[in-house]
Design a protein around this motif. Structure first.
Motif, PDB file in Angstrom:
ATOM      1  N   TRP A  46     -24.127  37.054 -37.833  1.00 15.41           N
ATOM      2  CA  TRP A  46     -23.057  37.106 -36.845  1.00 15.41           C
ATOM      3  C   TRP A  46     -22.039  38.180 -37.215  1.00 15.41           C
ATOM      4  CZ3 TRP A  46     -17.777  35.610 -37.122  1.00 15.41           C
ATOM      5  CH2 TRP A  46     -17.138  35.579 -35.901  1.00 15.41           C
ATOM      6  N   VAL A  47     -21.667  38.236 -38.493  1.00 17.01           N
ATOM      7  CA  VAL A  47     -20.692  39.229 -38.954  1.00 17.01           C
ATOM      8  C   VAL A  47     -21.237  40.638 -38.751  1.00 17.01           C
ATOM      9  CG1 VAL A  47     -19.555  40.157 -41.018  1.00 17.01           C
ATOM     10  CG2 VAL A  47     -19.479  37.706 -40.547  1.00 17.01           C
ATOM     11  N   ASN A  48     -22.533  40.843 -39.000  1.00 14.77           N
ATOM     12  CA  ASN A  48     -23.118  42.170 -38.830  1.00 14.77           C
ATOM     13  C   ASN A  48     -23.157  42.606 -37.373  1.00 14.77           C
ATOM     14  OD1 ASN A  48     -23.575  42.781 -41.514  1.00 14.77           O
ATOM     15  ND2 ASN A  48     -25.554  41.756 -41.539  1.00 14.77           N
ATOM     16  N   LEU A  49     -23.159  41.664 -36.434  1.00 12.88           N
ATOM     17  CA  LEU A  49     -23.196  42.009 -35.023  1.00 12.88           C
ATOM     18  C   LEU A  49     -21.814  42.239 -34.431  1.00 12.88           C
ATOM     19  CD1 LEU A  49     -25.954  39.538 -33.801  1.00 12.88           C
ATOM     20  CD2 LEU A  49     -26.160  42.008 -34.138  1.00 12.88           C
ATOM     21  N   MET A  50     -20.795  41.778 -35.103  1.00 11.62           N
ATOM     22  CA  MET A  50     -19.427  41.914 -34.596  1.00 11.62           C
ATOM     23  C   MET A  50     -18.914  43.326 -34.881  1.00 11.62           C
ATOM     24  SD  MET A  50     -18.600  39.118 -33.207  1.00 11.62           S
ATOM     25  CE  MET A  50     -16.858  39.363 -33.024  1.00 11.62           C
ATOM     26  N   PRO A  51     -18.241  43.930 -33.907  1.00 12.13           N
ATOM     27  CA  PRO A  51     -17.670  45.245 -34.177  1.00 12.13           C
ATOM     28  C   PRO A  51     -16.528  45.135 -35.183  1.00 12.13           C
ATOM     29  CG  PRO A  51     -17.125  44.503 -31.952  1.00 12.13           C
ATOM     30  CD  PRO A  51     -18.020  43.469 -32.568  1.00 12.13           C
ATOM     31  N   THR A  52     -16.409  46.139 -36.017  1.00 12.68           N
ATOM     32  CA  THR A  52     -15.320  46.149 -36.992  1.00 12.68           C
ATOM     33  C   THR A  52     -14.110  46.819 -36.360  1.00 12.68           C
ATOM     34  OG1 THR A  52     -16.131  48.219 -37.913  1.00 12.68           O
ATOM     35  CG2 THR A  52     -16.884  46.198 -38.965  1.00 12.68           C
ATOM     36  N   ALA A  53     -13.003  46.778 -37.057  1.00 15.62           N
ATOM     37  CA  ALA A  53     -11.775  47.371 -36.540  1.00 15.62           C
ATOM     38  C   ALA A  53     -12.013  48.835 -36.203  1.00 15.62           C
ATOM     39  CB  ALA A  53     -10.662  47.242 -37.564  1.00 15.62           C
ATOM     40  N   GLY A  54     -11.584  49.249 -35.043  1.00 14.29           N
ATOM     41  CA  GLY A  54     -11.750  50.630 -34.628  1.00 14.29           C
ATOM     42  C   GLY A  54     -13.055  50.902 -33.903  1.00 14.29           C
ATOM     43  N   ASP A  55     -13.983  49.960 -33.942  1.00  9.80           N
ATOM     44  CA  ASP A  55     -15.248  50.145 -33.239  1.00  9.80           C
ATOM     45  C   ASP A  55     -15.050  49.941 -31.743  1.00  9.80           C
ATOM     46  OD1 ASP A  55     -16.512  50.580 -35.623  1.00  9.80           O
ATOM     47  OD2 ASP A  55     -17.933  48.928 -35.434  1.00  9.80           O
ATOM     48  N   ALA A  60     -29.233  49.259 -20.711  1.00  8.81           N
ATOM     49  CA  ALA A  60     -29.297  47.831 -21.019  1.00  8.81           C
ATOM     50  C   ALA A  60     -28.804  47.520 -22.431  1.00  8.81           C
ATOM     51  CB  ALA A  60     -30.735  47.339 -20.864  1.00  8.81           C
ATOM     52  N   CYS A  61     -28.517  48.529 -23.205  1.00  6.03           N
ATOM     53  CA  CYS A  61     -28.154  48.324 -24.611  1.00  6.03           C
ATOM     54  C   CYS A  61     -26.652  48.460 -24.842  1.00  6.03           C
ATOM     55  CB  CYS A  61     -28.899  49.325 -25.489  1.00  6.03           C
ATOM     56  SG  CYS A  61     -30.677  49.081 -25.484  1.00  6.03           S
ATOM     57  N   ARG A  62     -26.175  47.634 -25.748  1.00  7.41           N
ATOM     58  CA  ARG A  62     -24.780  47.695 -26.187  1.00  7.41           C
ATOM     59  C   ARG A  62     -24.785  48.036 -27.675  1.00  7.41           C
ATOM     60  NH1 ARG A  62     -21.768  42.332 -24.768  1.00  7.41           N
ATOM     61  NH2 ARG A  62     -20.637  43.226 -26.480  1.00  7.41           N
ATOM     62  N   VAL A  63     -23.981  49.020 -28.034  1.00  6.05           N
ATOM     63  CA  VAL A  63     -23.904  49.452 -29.431  1.00  6.05           C
ATOM     64  C   VAL A  63     -22.432  49.622 -29.793  1.00  6.05           C
ATOM     65  CG1 VAL A  63     -24.467  51.295 -31.064  1.00  6.05           C
ATOM     66  CG2 VAL A  63     -26.122  50.635 -29.328  1.00  6.05           C
ATOM     67  N   SER A  64     -22.047  49.066 -30.938  1.00  8.62           N
ATOM     68  CA  SER A  64     -20.678  49.284 -31.405  1.00  8.62           C
ATOM     69  C   SER A  64     -20.680  50.407 -32.425  1.00  8.62           C
ATOM     70  CB  SER A  64     -20.104  48.003 -32.011  1.00  8.62           C
ATOM     71  OG  SER A  64     -20.719  47.715 -33.234  1.00  8.62           O
ATOM     72  N   MET A  65     -19.689  51.276 -32.293  1.00 13.11           N
ATOM     73  CA  MET A  65     -19.526  52.358 -33.265  1.00 13.11           C
ATOM     74  C   MET A  65     -18.084  52.839 -33.213  1.00 13.11           C
ATOM     75  SD  MET A  65     -21.759  55.344 -31.356  1.00 13.11           S
ATOM     76  CE  MET A  65     -21.379  56.657 -32.483  1.00 13.11           C
ATOM     77  N   SER A  66     -17.660  53.436 -34.312  1.00 10.37           N
ATOM     78  CA  SER A  66     -16.289  53.900 -34.407  1.00 10.37           C
ATOM     79  C   SER A  66     -16.216  55.389 -34.089  1.00 10.37           C
ATOM     80  CB  SER A  66     -15.733  53.647 -35.807  1.00 10.37           C
ATOM     81  OG  SER A  66     -14.425  54.165 -35.889  1.00 10.37           O
ATOM     82  N   THR A  67     -15.995  55.695 -32.829  1.00  7.98           N
ATOM     83  CA  THR A  67     -15.832  57.101 -32.469  1.00  7.98           C
ATOM     84  C   THR A  67     -14.522  57.647 -33.017  1.00  7.98           C
ATOM     85  OG1 THR A  67     -14.964  56.435 -30.316  1.00  7.98           O
ATOM     86  CG2 THR A  67     -17.294  57.037 -30.416  1.00  7.98           C
ATOM     87  N   THR A  68     -13.549  56.768 -33.267  1.00  6.18           N
ATOM     88  CA  THR A  68     -12.282  57.211 -33.851  1.00  6.18           C
ATOM     89  C   THR A  68     -12.533  57.790 -35.238  1.00  6.18           C
ATOM     90  OG1 THR A  68     -11.138  55.469 -32.634  1.00  6.18           O
ATOM     91  CG2 THR A  68      -9.953  56.475 -34.479  1.00  6.18           C
ATOM     92  N   GLU A  69     -13.342  57.104 -36.017  1.00  6.25           N
ATOM     93  CA  GLU A  69     -13.678  57.574 -37.367  1.00  6.25           C
ATOM     94  C   GLU A  69     -14.491  58.868 -37.299  1.00  6.25           C
ATOM     95  OE1 GLU A  69     -16.673  55.942 -40.722  1.00  6.25           O
ATOM     96  OE2 GLU A  69     -15.116  54.515 -40.110  1.00  6.25           O
ATOM     97  N   ILE A  70     -15.453  58.912 -36.383  1.00  7.81           N
ATOM     98  CA  ILE A  70     -16.278  60.116 -36.232  1.00  7.81           C
ATOM     99  C   ILE A  70     -15.401  61.289 -35.796  1.00  7.81           C
ATOM    100  CG2 ILE A  70     -18.141  61.179 -34.909  1.00  7.81           C
ATOM    101  CD1 ILE A  70     -19.427  58.342 -34.773  1.00  7.81           C
TER     102      ILE A  70
END
Length: 176
Positions: free
Chosen positions: A16-25, A32-42
């Protein structure tokens, strides 16, 4: 077997923790796909090296990603496919050939590459589960990007593509 419920609970929490977005994500919807990523960091990493990378681009009149119609107007159903192709393109072709004499720049490139690698993995898993297929239009757009890239020598093409990373990030965020 007393520990089995506890192990199952810990394993479940870990997943569950691995699927949750982290701060800034941010959550991106690629078809059909959902992906969390931190574009702010990138973006922060890219901004720190953008001038350095773009100064290495000898051909300012050509673009890899901005060729007319390359990323514009991609159908929602094709976003999963073309985004996965672009993440793979950046991981397999671009980042591998973007080495400089500046260790700071190399660390930033490595950090961005790791973010793309993680996003590609997540998107690839989703594509498999949802049987995402590429439409003809997205396949043609990606072929055009590859043709633009392959028309230059490897190092120049990689640096130019890295220098255009903000085009890709803008496209991703606009169609989020």
């Amino acid at each position: 077997m007393r520990g089995s419920p506890l192990l199952l609970c810990l394993f479940s929490m870990s997943c569950w923790v691995n699927l949750m977005p982290t701060a800034g994500d941010k959550i991106f919807h690629f078809g059909a796909c959902r992906v969390s990523m931190s574009t702010t960091e990138i973006r922060a990493g890219f901004t720190a090296i953008k001038a350095n990378i773009q100064s290495r681009d000898p051909i300012r009149t050509l673009s890899i990603l901005s060729h007319p119609h390359s990323l514009h107007k991609v159908k929602s159903s094709d976003r999963c496919c073309i985004t996965h192709h672009l993440f793979t393109f950046y991981v397999d072709k671009v980042f591998k050939h973007c080495k400089t004499e500046d260790s700071f720049v190399n660390r930033k490139i490595s950090s961005i590459a790791n973010s793309f690698l993680s996003a590609r993995r997540k998107l690839g898993q989703c594509r498999e589960q949802n049987n995402c297929v590429c439409g003809e239009e997205s396949t043609e757009k990606f072929k055009q990007i590859l043709a633009n890239y392959e028309g230059l020598n490897v190092t120049s093409a990689a640096m130019k593509s890295l220098g255009e990373l903000d085009i890709l990030l803008d496209w991703m965020e606009k169609s989020r």
